[in-house]
Design a protein around this motif. Structure first.
Motif, PDB file in Angstrom:
ATOM      1  N   GLN A 160       0.828  -1.199   0.000  1.00 39.78           N
ATOM      2  CA  GLN A 160       0.000   0.000   0.000  1.00 39.78           C
ATOM      3  C   GLN A 160       0.867   1.255   0.000  1.00 39.78           C
ATOM      4  O   GLN A 160       0.534   2.244  -0.650  1.00 39.78           O
ATOM      5  CB  GLN A 160      -0.947  -0.012   1.194  1.00 39.78           C
ATOM      6  CG  GLN A 160      -2.013  -1.079   1.060  1.00 39.78           C
ATOM      7  CD  GLN A 160      -2.826  -1.261   2.314  1.00 39.78           C
ATOM      8  OE1 GLN A 160      -2.305  -1.189   3.411  1.00 39.78           O
ATOM      9  NE2 GLN A 160      -4.112  -1.498   2.142  1.00 39.78           N
ATOM     10  N   GLU A 175       2.077   1.721  -3.481  1.00 40.21           N
ATOM     11  CA  GLU A 175       0.990   2.230  -4.314  1.00 40.21           C
ATOM     12  C   GLU A 175       0.804   3.726  -4.087  1.00 40.21           C
ATOM     13  O   GLU A 175       0.623   4.490  -5.036  1.00 40.21           O
ATOM     14  CB  GLU A 175      -0.312   1.475  -4.024  1.00 40.21           C
ATOM     15  CG  GLU A 175      -1.512   1.958  -4.803  1.00 40.21           C
ATOM     16  CD  GLU A 175      -1.441   1.693  -6.303  1.00 40.21           C
ATOM     17  OE1 GLU A 175      -2.257   2.268  -7.043  1.00 40.21           O
ATOM     18  OE2 GLU A 175      -0.575   0.919  -6.767  1.00 40.21           O
ATOM     19  N   ILE A 187       1.125   6.673  -6.888  1.00 34.11           N
ATOM     20  CA  ILE A 187       0.059   7.649  -7.100  1.00 34.11           C
ATOM     21  C   ILE A 187       0.595   9.064  -6.920  1.00 34.11           C
ATOM     22  O   ILE A 187       0.272   9.970  -7.697  1.00 34.11           O
ATOM     23  CB  ILE A 187      -1.122   7.377  -6.142  1.00 34.11           C
ATOM     24  CG1 ILE A 187      -1.798   6.051  -6.501  1.00 34.11           C
ATOM     25  CG2 ILE A 187      -2.129   8.514  -6.172  1.00 34.11           C
ATOM     26  CD1 ILE A 187      -2.801   5.565  -5.462  1.00 34.11           C
ATOM     27  N   ARG A 210      -8.016  13.606 -14.830  1.00 36.34           N
ATOM     28  CA  ARG A 210      -7.078  12.547 -14.428  1.00 36.34           C
ATOM     29  C   ARG A 210      -6.519  12.818 -13.040  1.00 36.34           C
ATOM     30  O   ARG A 210      -6.347  11.895 -12.242  1.00 36.34           O
ATOM     31  CB  ARG A 210      -5.957  12.464 -15.467  1.00 36.34           C
ATOM     32  CG  ARG A 210      -4.945  11.391 -15.226  1.00 36.34           C
ATOM     33  CD  ARG A 210      -5.284  10.134 -16.020  1.00 36.34           C
ATOM     34  NE  ARG A 210      -4.352   9.083 -15.700  1.00 36.34           N
ATOM     35  CZ  ARG A 210      -3.283   8.798 -16.402  1.00 36.34           C
ATOM     36  NH1 ARG A 210      -3.021   9.476 -17.505  1.00 36.34           N
ATOM     37  NH2 ARG A 210      -2.481   7.836 -16.037  1.00 36.34           N
ATOM     38  N   ALA A 237      -9.197  11.831 -10.586  1.00 34.54           N
ATOM     39  CA  ALA A 237      -9.305  10.372 -10.489  1.00 34.54           C
ATOM     40  C   ALA A 237      -8.139   9.810  -9.684  1.00 34.54           C
ATOM     41  O   ALA A 237      -8.315   8.888  -8.872  1.00 34.54           O
ATOM     42  CB  ALA A 237      -9.346   9.754 -11.879  1.00 34.54           C
ATOM     43  N   THR A 238      -6.947  10.360  -9.891  1.00 38.03           N
ATOM     44  CA  THR A 238      -5.766   9.899  -9.172  1.00 38.03           C
ATOM     45  C   THR A 238      -5.877  10.234  -7.690  1.00 38.03           C
ATOM     46  O   THR A 238      -5.513   9.428  -6.827  1.00 38.03           O
ATOM     47  CB  THR A 238      -4.489  10.519  -9.776  1.00 38.03           C
ATOM     48  OG1 THR A 238      -4.446  10.207 -11.174  1.00 38.03           O
ATOM     49  CG2 THR A 238      -3.236   9.985  -9.123  1.00 38.03           C
ATOM     50  N   GLN A 239      -6.411  11.406  -7.372  1.00 44.33           N
ATOM     51  CA  GLN A 239      -6.635  11.764  -5.974  1.00 44.33           C
ATOM     52  C   GLN A 239      -7.638  10.813  -5.326  1.00 44.33           C
ATOM     53  O   GLN A 239      -7.447  10.388  -4.183  1.00 44.33           O
ATOM     54  CB  GLN A 239      -7.136  13.206  -5.861  1.00 44.33           C
ATOM     55  CG  GLN A 239      -6.069  14.238  -6.130  1.00 44.33           C
ATOM     56  CD  GLN A 239      -6.627  15.660  -6.177  1.00 44.33           C
ATOM     57  OE1 GLN A 239      -7.762  15.878  -6.599  1.00 44.33           O
ATOM     58  NE2 GLN A 239      -5.827  16.616  -5.743  1.00 44.33           N
ATOM     59  N   ASP A 240      -8.683  10.450  -6.050  1.00 40.42           N
ATOM     60  CA  ASP A 240      -9.669   9.499  -5.531  1.00 40.42           C
ATOM     61  C   ASP A 240      -9.018   8.148  -5.246  1.00 40.42           C
ATOM     62  O   ASP A 240      -9.300   7.499  -4.236  1.00 40.42           O
ATOM     63  CB  ASP A 240     -10.835   9.326  -6.504  1.00 40.42           C
ATOM     64  CG  ASP A 240     -11.718  10.558  -6.583  1.00 40.42           C
ATOM     65  OD1 ASP A 240     -11.653  11.413  -5.672  1.00 40.42           O
ATOM     66  OD2 ASP A 240     -12.484  10.663  -7.575  1.00 40.42           O
ATOM     67  N   ARG A 241      -8.135   7.720  -6.145  1.00 35.93           N
ATOM     68  CA  ARG A 241      -7.418   6.456  -5.965  1.00 35.93           C
ATOM     69  C   ARG A 241      -6.544   6.525  -4.722  1.00 35.93           C
ATOM     70  O   ARG A 241      -6.475   5.582  -3.935  1.00 35.93           O
ATOM     71  CB  ARG A 241      -6.567   6.186  -7.213  1.00 35.93           C
ATOM     72  CG  ARG A 241      -6.352   4.726  -7.500  1.00 35.93           C
ATOM     73  CD  ARG A 241      -5.720   4.523  -8.853  1.00 35.93           C
ATOM     74  NE  ARG A 241      -4.287   4.400  -8.697  1.00 35.93           N
ATOM     75  CZ  ARG A 241      -3.384   4.897  -9.522  1.00 35.93           C
ATOM     76  NH1 ARG A 241      -3.764   5.553 -10.586  1.00 35.93           N
ATOM     77  NH2 ARG A 241      -2.109   4.733  -9.305  1.00 35.93           N
ATOM     78  N   GLY A 251      -8.595   6.235  -1.604  1.00 36.63           N
ATOM     79  CA  GLY A 251      -8.985   4.840  -1.400  1.00 36.63           C
ATOM     80  C   GLY A 251      -7.878   4.023  -0.758  1.00 36.63           C
ATOM     81  O   GLY A 251      -8.113   3.257   0.177  1.00 36.63           O
ATOM     82  N   VAL A 252      -6.646   4.192  -1.237  1.00 38.68           N
ATOM     83  CA  VAL A 252      -5.514   3.455  -0.665  1.00 38.68           C
ATOM     84  C   VAL A 252      -5.265   3.917   0.766  1.00 38.68           C
ATOM     85  O   VAL A 252      -5.017   3.106   1.665  1.00 38.68           O
ATOM     86  CB  VAL A 252      -4.248   3.617  -1.533  1.00 38.68           C
ATOM     87  CG1 VAL A 252      -3.038   3.011  -0.860  1.00 38.68           C
ATOM     88  CG2 VAL A 252      -4.454   2.975  -2.902  1.00 38.68           C
TER      89      VAL A 252
END
Length: 123
Positions: A59, A62, A66, A101, A104-108, A111-112
């Motif tokens: 994690q 990841e 990100i 983008r 979306a990357t901030q959302d990812r 989530g992590v």
């Protein structure tokens, strides 16, 4: 008080727990997941301490990936905002795509991060 009078855990009688092999494997896996020995894990759980897990390396990797993605996307946006010649061909649709983008990357990333801080029992 002398050192010989002091009671230690190793000098105290152990507590035996009978369990099935699968149960022992699960308890051992839980102990490894939080970076504790089996004995320390069981003692902490038994006396009511909250067992805190160690952060999963996958994690963290990841999150680093990100973060790198966000940096690169932010760099592109900065070049465009400063009217850099290298981004002269970028139109509004390209910039909107970059912004999308980034979101979306901030959302990812969120989530992590939630997976990292959420207790394992909640997963």
């Amino acid at each position: 008080m002398q050192n010989s009078d002091k009671t230690t855990r190793k000098g105290s009688p152990p507590i035996k727990v009978y369990c099935l092999p699968e149960e022992r494997q699960q308890v051992a896996a839980n102990a490894r997941a939080v970076g504790l020995s089996l004995s320390t894990y069981l003692l902490n759980v038994g006396v009511g301490y909250q067992v805190r897990g160690i952060v999963d390396h996958k994690q963290v990797e990841e999150l680093a990936r990100i973060n790198g993605d966000l940096g690169r996307l932010g760099g592109l946006l900065k070049l465009w905002l400063t009217n850099d010649a290298r981004t002269a061909q970028f139109g509004e649709s390209t910039i909107r795509a970059v912004l999308s983008r980034i979101e979306a990357t901030q959302d990812r990333m969120i989530g992590v991060m939630q997976d990292v801080v959420r207790p394992r029992a909640d997963r």
